[in-house]
Design a protein around this motif. Structure first.
Motif, short mmCIF file in Angstrom:
data_model
loop_
_atom_site.label_atom_id
_atom_site.label_comp_id
_atom_site.label_asym_id
_atom_site.label_seq_id
_atom_site.Cartn_x
_atom_site.Cartn_y
_atom_site.Cartn_z
N LEU A 380 0.86 -1.15 -0.06
CA LEU A 380 0.08 -0.02 -0.07
C LEU A 380 1.10 1.17 -0.01
N PHE A 381 0.33 2.39 -0.53
CA PHE A 381 1.21 3.57 -0.39
C PHE A 381 0.17 4.73 -0.20
N ILE A 382 0.24 5.47 1.10
CA ILE A 382 -0.85 6.66 1.28
C ILE A 382 -0.23 7.88 0.69
N VAL A 383 -0.94 8.13 -0.53
CA VAL A 383 -0.52 9.30 -1.27
C VAL A 383 -0.97 10.53 -1.15
N GLU A 384 -2.16 10.59 -0.38
CA GLU A 384 -2.83 11.75 0.05
C GLU A 384 -3.32 11.71 1.48
N ASN A 385 -2.86 12.57 2.40
CA ASN A 385 -3.46 12.89 3.74
C ASN A 385 -3.00 14.21 4.02
N GLY A 386 -3.65 14.76 4.91
CA GLY A 386 -3.53 16.06 5.46
C GLY A 386 -4.59 16.89 5.90
N LEU A 387 -4.38 17.93 6.55
CA LEU A 387 -5.51 18.93 7.15
C LEU A 387 -5.38 20.08 6.44
N GLY A 388 -6.72 20.61 5.81
CA GLY A 388 -6.64 21.79 4.91
C GLY A 388 -7.21 22.73 6.08
N ALA A 418 -0.03 0.39 12.35
CA ALA A 418 -0.60 -0.64 11.36
C ALA A 418 0.51 -1.54 10.62
N ILE A 419 1.72 -0.73 10.49
CA ILE A 419 3.05 -1.57 9.88
C ILE A 419 3.50 -2.49 11.06
N GLU A 420 3.62 -1.89 12.48
CA GLU A 420 4.32 -2.83 13.27
C GLU A 420 3.59 -3.88 14.02
N GLU A 421 2.04 -3.40 14.20
CA GLU A 421 1.21 -4.39 14.90
C GLU A 421 0.39 -5.19 13.94
N ASP A 422 -0.04 -4.69 12.94
CA ASP A 422 -1.09 -5.18 12.00
C ASP A 422 -0.50 -5.93 10.75
N GLY A 423 0.91 -5.62 10.51
CA GLY A 423 1.71 -6.43 9.63
C GLY A 423 1.53 -5.73 8.29
N VAL A 424 0.90 -4.54 8.43
CA VAL A 424 0.61 -3.98 6.88
C VAL A 424 1.93 -3.73 6.12
N GLU A 425 2.16 -3.96 4.77
CA GLU A 425 3.23 -3.55 4.11
C GLU A 425 2.75 -2.12 3.37
N LEU A 426 3.52 -0.96 4.01
CA LEU A 426 3.23 0.31 3.61
C LEU A 426 4.53 0.88 2.89
N MET A 427 4.21 1.16 1.55
CA MET A 427 5.64 1.67 1.00
C MET A 427 6.04 3.02 1.25
N GLY A 428 5.02 3.71 1.59
CA GLY A 428 5.55 5.17 1.91
C GLY A 428 4.31 6.13 2.22
N TYR A 429 4.59 7.49 2.43
CA TYR A 429 3.46 8.53 2.80
C TYR A 429 3.93 9.55 2.04
N THR A 430 2.78 10.23 1.35
CA THR A 430 3.18 11.59 0.68
C THR A 430 2.00 12.46 1.06
N SER A 431 2.34 13.51 2.07
CA SER A 431 1.30 14.53 2.41
C SER A 431 0.75 15.26 1.31
N TRP A 432 -0.57 15.26 1.27
CA TRP A 432 -1.25 15.93 0.20
C TRP A 432 -0.91 17.37 0.48
N GLY A 433 -0.92 18.13 -0.76
CA GLY A 433 -0.50 19.53 -0.75
C GLY A 433 0.61 19.88 0.06
N CYS A 434 1.80 19.32 -0.08
CA CYS A 434 2.84 19.42 0.71
C CYS A 434 3.47 21.11 0.89
#
Ligand code: BGP
Length: 490
Positions: A380-388, A418-434
């Motif tokens: 998985l890859f979180i490619v948008e997240n943030g606070l407007g 999620a990574i450490e306890e739930d075993g999710v394979e997360l490639m990265g995180y890019t904050s939306w509207g950096c």
């Protein structure tokens, strides 16, 4: 000591139509975003009013070079600031920069036989700048910016010819940038066609009979699914070790109560977005989507070769946007509603909301990650997240945004679990509207997401000067400590 994986791709995300500006420079053709008008007298919670567009709206927009009420025409002027902006990303320590290529900068009318060299050269310079700092580009091929000519001449993605034009575009960019870009996304929030068909699929509702429109949307969706699979094929054949992802609006729904009808409504609402990523990940239509076609008497024209290419070329990873969670309720009578990312939903009494009504739910991000990983078992890859939020530029050039730091810190901690306890394979995180940019839904600059403040207001007035916010220095620390600083006070 708690840390994120060493190769975790920390970074930030933007989209050409919201950040570049230079709408009519460098040989670029018009895209759907260049006719997207800001409705500054409309309630920001009424996302439909901000996203619907009629033929008359397009006609009105084509008569003017105005950039005040068409803010996406100026964006944050990344086109002329990209070196400075990428240097600021490097200063924060970005490993990855998610951006999109404006299709109409490469093929100005969408159906051109030859590409626009000036457009190709611009992105060469952007990618070279990224690689100068060791920043990995993550490129969205289509992020709400199909060429307007395809809309006016072919009815956008409703026409099967859009597949051919998109294929030509993808062949061009994957060949040109094969040594510079290995991470690609096909369609931004592929599920959003059903919610705002114009920006995603170039579909103008009044070009069709109302009773036909659902079928039009799913016919356009089908063409995008085929195009996405062909794009995956082309990128894999052109670029060794490349990875192609789909991109989903992660609209996580909770049942408003434990009433079975509310639980069922939440399940149905989740499936209403999963059906698109299911198709791109499993390479075939899920039975429940085919059931919708049948029960709604939708006659979707598919060729045998379409289904073969979709099956043969599923995506390599699943990327998504997550801003907030939502509550689903079977009977909305007497239930207070609120806004979310291009949706309205029942207000969750346990959550606070942003100034735009989006409910702030860090635990919801962990729930979303587990949901998606359990469903697809692919990275998985979180490619948008943030606070407007409405940030204030102080006289001394500072921008104090503790609310953004708090939002991000809580979300990052849930990501870690999620990574450490739930075993999710997360490639990265890019904050939306950096870097602050024009809001997709309301076209406001004042709905700011960035670690970097851009001095321009909702009407395009300002110096366009960049300023580091407090969150800039905080995120820099998070990246250089691989997230360890998040747990310091624990
Ligand atoms: C997503 C889009 C982004 C971005 C984000 C925030 O749907 O992929 O382009 O805009 O929403 O939404 P907004 O800009 O409306 O606050």
């Amino acid at each position: 000591m708690k840390k994120f994986p060493k190769d975790f791709l920390w970074g930030g995300a933007t989209a050409a139509n919201q950040i570049e500006g230079a709408w009519n420079e460098g040989g670029k053709g018009l895209s759907v975003s260049d006719v997207a008008k800001m409705h500054d007298k409309t309630d920001v919670l009424d996302y439909k009013a901000h996203n619907e567009i009629t033929s008359a709206d397009i006609e009105e927009a084509l008569k003017t070079d105005d950039t005040v009420y068409y803010p996406k025409r100026h964006g944050s002027d990344f086109y002329h600031h990209y070196q400075e902006d990428i240097a600021l990303m490097a200063e924060m320590g970005f490993k990855c920069f998610r951006m999109s290529i404006a299709w109409s900068r490469i093929y100005p009318h969408g159906d051109d036989l030859e590409p626009n060299e000036e457009g190709l050269a611009f992105y060469d310079k952007v990618f070279d700048e990224c690689r100068k700092y060791g920043i990995e580009p993550l490129v969205t091929m289509s992020h709400y910016e199909p060429p307007l000519n395809l809309v006016l001449k072919y009815d956008g993605w409703y026409s099967r010819e859009a597949i051919t034009f998109f294929e030509r575009y993808v062949r061009t960019i994957s060949k040109r940038y094969k040594d510079k870009v290995k991470y690609w996304l096909t369609f931004n929030e592929v599920d959003s066609m059903i919610r705002h068909p114009f920006t995603t699929g170039g579909l103008v509702r009044d070009h069709f009979k109302e009773e036909q429109f659902e079928e039009v949307i799913f016919q356009a969706m089908h063409h995008q699914f085929v195009a996405s699979a062909l794009a995956t094929k082309i990128v894999h054949e052109t670029i060794p070790h490349s990875k192609v992802g789909c991109m989903l609006t992660k609209l996580t729904y909770y049942p408003y109560t434990c009433k079975p009808e509310d639980v069922l409504e939440a399940q149905q609402m989740m499936r209403s977005t999963y059906c698109y990523s299911d198709t791109q990940v499993f390479g075939e239509y899920p039975a429940y989507l085919l059931a919708r076609f049948k029960n709604h008497h939708l006659n979707i024209k598919m060729e045998k070769s379409d289904l073969e290419v979709m099956k043969q070329y599923p995506v390599d990873f699943i990327s998504f946007s997550y801003y907030s969670s939502n509550c689903a309720v079977a009977d909305i009578q007497n239930v207070e509603m609120t806004a979310g990312n291009t949706i309205t939903a029942a207000k969750n009494p346990y959550l606070k909301a942003s100034d735009w009504g989006w409910q702030i739910d860090p635990v919801g991000l962990r729930i979303s990650l587990v949901d998606l990983y359990d469903r697809y078992r692919k990275p998985l890859f979180i490619v948008e997240n943030g606070l407007g939020a409405k940030d204030v530029l102080e006289k001394d050039g500072c921008v104090h945004d503790p609310y953004r730091i708090e939002y991000l810190k809580l979300h990052f901690k849930e990501m870690y679990k999620a990574i450490e306890e739930d075993g999710v394979e997360l490639m990265g995180y890019t904050s939306w509207g950096c870097i602050d940019l024009v809001s997709e839904s309301t076209k406001q600059m004042s709905k700011r997401y960035g670690y970097i403040y851009v001095d321009v207001d909702d009407y395009g007035k300002g110096t366009y000067q960049r300023y580091r916010k407090d969150s800039f220095y905080w995120y820099k620390k998070v990246i250089e400590s691989q997230g360890a600083c998040l747990f310091e006070e624990e």
